[in-house]
Motif scaffolding. Structure first.
Motif, PDB file in Angstrom:
ATOM      1  N   TYR A  17      41.291  39.148  39.234  1.00  0.00           N
ATOM      2  CA  TYR A  17      40.479  39.178  37.969  1.00  0.00           C
ATOM      3  C   TYR A  17      40.642  40.523  37.113  1.00  0.00           C
ATOM      4  O   TYR A  17      40.127  40.718  36.279  1.00  0.00           O
ATOM      5  CB  TYR A  17      39.056  38.971  38.423  1.00  0.00           C
ATOM      6  CG  TYR A  17      38.959  37.621  38.903  1.00  0.00           C
ATOM      7  CD1 TYR A  17      38.742  36.646  38.155  1.00  0.00           C
ATOM      8  CD2 TYR A  17      38.658  37.471  40.062  1.00  0.00           C
ATOM      9  CE1 TYR A  17      38.578  35.332  38.460  1.00  0.00           C
ATOM     10  CE2 TYR A  17      38.362  36.114  40.769  1.00  0.00           C
ATOM     11  CZ  TYR A  17      38.292  35.064  39.890  1.00  0.00           C
ATOM     12  OH  TYR A  17      38.052  33.979  40.430  1.00  0.00           O
TER      13      TYR A  17
ATOM     14  N   LEU B 283      33.234  32.598  35.867  1.00  0.00           N
ATOM     15  CA  LEU B 283      34.473  33.235  36.027  1.00  0.00           C
ATOM     16  C   LEU B 283      35.596  32.159  35.558  1.00  0.00           C
ATOM     17  O   LEU B 283      36.453  32.619  34.625  1.00  0.00           O
ATOM     18  CB  LEU B 283      34.715  34.265  36.664  1.00  0.00           C
ATOM     19  CG  LEU B 283      33.767  35.718  36.767  1.00  0.00           C
ATOM     20  CD1 LEU B 283      34.095  36.317  38.061  1.00  0.00           C
ATOM     21  CD2 LEU B 283      33.908  36.400  35.495  1.00  0.00           C
TER      22      LEU B 283
ATOM     23  N   VAL C 210      33.058  41.201  36.085  1.00  0.00           N
ATOM     24  CA  VAL C 210      33.575  40.250  37.006  1.00  0.00           C
ATOM     25  C   VAL C 210      32.475  40.723  38.416  1.00  0.00           C
ATOM     26  O   VAL C 210      32.243  39.798  39.241  1.00  0.00           O
ATOM     27  CB  VAL C 210      34.917  40.653  37.288  1.00  0.00           C
ATOM     28  CG1 VAL C 210      35.540  39.904  38.611  1.00  0.00           C
ATOM     29  CG2 VAL C 210      35.592  39.895  36.092  1.00  0.00           C
TER      30      VAL C 210
END
Length: 70
Positions: free
Chosen positions: A33, A59, A47
């Motif tokens: 991520y 996400l 995140v």
């Protein structure tokens, strides 16, 4: 207070708890991520917040936050 929008792997572990997130898991999250700026691997604060709040499925569905594998 101006919180940084990008966290290092060490900061990610600090926020989530080093007893809960080991080094290997933290780097796996950062690779999936995060973004690489030079040699630094950084993870967006949103995140980390999503992980802390248990919103990982959110996400996966968010445009612009794509899981990247090797």
């Amino acid at each position: 207070m101006n919180a940084p929008k990008l966290l290092t792997v060490a900061e990610l572990r600090e926020v989530l708890g080093p007893d809960r997130v080991g080094r290997d898991l933290a780097y796996a999250i950062a690779r999936r991520y995060g973004v690489r700026l030079g040699k630094r691997l950084l993870v967006p604060l949103r995140v980390v917040e999503a992980i802390a709040e248990g919103r990982m499925e959110e996400l996966e569905k968010t445009p612009g936050v794509e899981a990247r594998g090797r």
